[in-house]
Design an enzyme around this catalytic site. Structure first.
Site, PDB file in Angstrom:
ATOM      1  CB  ALA A   1      -1.077  -0.061   1.287  1.00 60.56           C
TER       2      ALA A   1
ATOM      3  CG  HIS B   1      17.306   4.295  28.845  1.00 66.35           C
ATOM      4  ND1 HIS B   1      17.599   3.165  28.403  1.00 66.35           N
ATOM      5  CD2 HIS B   1      17.189   4.197  30.212  1.00 66.35           C
ATOM      6  CE1 HIS B   1      17.629   2.125  29.464  1.00 66.35           C
ATOM      7  NE2 HIS B   1      17.307   2.890  30.721  1.00 66.35           N
TER       8      HIS B   1
END
Length: 317
Positions: free
Chosen positions: A167, A296
């Site tokens: 797509a 993080h």
């Protein structure tokens, strides 16, 4: 398509072709309790992906009870009424056993055979011959990088071109075509070339995502290619979520460290793929790729860690 019309869960199913579609359906039916046999002519599951990705997905499917035969073809199919009998043969011509390594058992009986070995173009009846539009030997419409056919006034986008039945590829082709028609200079008319074509098998669990050259493809041009791998079991976010399997693999050239390919198996890797696509589009090197600070805790840290490993600077292996 026929599998979507089933009104009951089959007891047994043979799936021919373990590309993205074959793997997705095999896992779906296996989790519903169907005894699934997966057959592929080529040596690995997900044959268009990196070999390590295919090996990881095969391990996952086998753990869920799927029987896998690679290097195997379907030589005959018999309709027995309530069942089909499928005769298998290895690519050397011999019978195939239950493990896919040869043996006396060369047939599988099940309720259905699901063919997931690819699709063909729906171009018949469009009047292409009358319009003079060129197609290839299989019927796909031939276009250039701006989606123009051999007839100046006719353009084609999407699956009908056969470039990649995805797509996001069709969407990009449409944008390029319309911008060209509007007299603009399309940004990246070659966006749909294999080098930077993103692929994501988001319906498998875990997901598979990749862009660029596999390690084997890269080694054909550069035997000393740099490769780095980081497993999600060493990623804090993945560990906190209870994820144990999967990895990120980065392939780079040996001369400048330019990123050639990124291959991932794991949670939400489709969402992590765009930075890898951007790296290939901008021809980023390992030094540039690893200089980016990734938040993080995040799964994306695994991408940076794999790139560090490719450059011989692994931190948290």
């Amino acid at each position: 398509d026929g599998a979507l019309a089933l009104t009951s869960i089959p007891a047994g199913l043979i799936v021919v072709g373990p590309g993205a579609v074959g793997c997705e359906w095999s896992q779906i039916f296996a989790r519903l309790g169907t005894a699934v046999t997966l057959v592929e002519m080529l040596p690995q599951v997900l044959p268009r992906e990196d070999a390590e990705v295919g090996k990881e997905m095969a391990k996952i499917l086998k753990a869920e009870g799927v029987t896998i035969h690679t290097g195997t073809s379907v030589s005959a199919v018999k309709d027995l009424g309530p069942e089909v009998e499928v005769e298998l043969a290895d690519m050397a011509g011999g019978a195939v056993g239950p493990t896919g390594t040869g043996g006396e058992v060369g047939t599988v009986r099940c309720e259905y055979m699901l063919v997931a070995a690819g699709r063909g173009p729906l171009t018949e009846g469009l009047g292409l011959d009358a319009a003079g539009v060129e197609t290839d030997a299989k019927g796909w419409i031939v276009t250039d990088e701006y989606q123009r056919t051999n007839v100046p006034s006719i353009l084609a986008v999407g699956d009908v071109t056969g470039q990649a039945l995805l797509a996001h590829v069709a969407s990009r082709q449409g944008i390029v075509a319309v911008e060209r028609l509007a007299g603009l200079s399309p940004c990246g008319p070659t966006m749909c070339t294999p080098r930077i074509l993103p692929k994501c098998e988001s319906a498998t669990d875990p997901e598979v995502a990749s862009v660029g050259l596999t390690e084997a493809q890269a080694r054909e041009k550069d035997p000393a290619v740099k490769v780095g791998k980081f497993v999600f079991s060493a990623n804090g976010r993945a560990v906190a979520q209870g994820i144990e399997g999967g990895f990120v693999k980065v392939v780079a050239d040996s001369h400048f460290g330019r990123i050639l390919g990124v291959h991932m198996v794991g949670p939400h890797v489709g969402e992590m793929l765009p930075e890898a696509v951007m790296a290939l589009e901008l021809e980023a090197t390992l030094d540039e790729f690893t200089s980016v600070i990734r938040a993080h805790p995040s799964l994306s840290e695994a991408v940076g860690e794999a790139a560090l490993a490719a450059g011989g600077r692994a931190l948290h292996m």
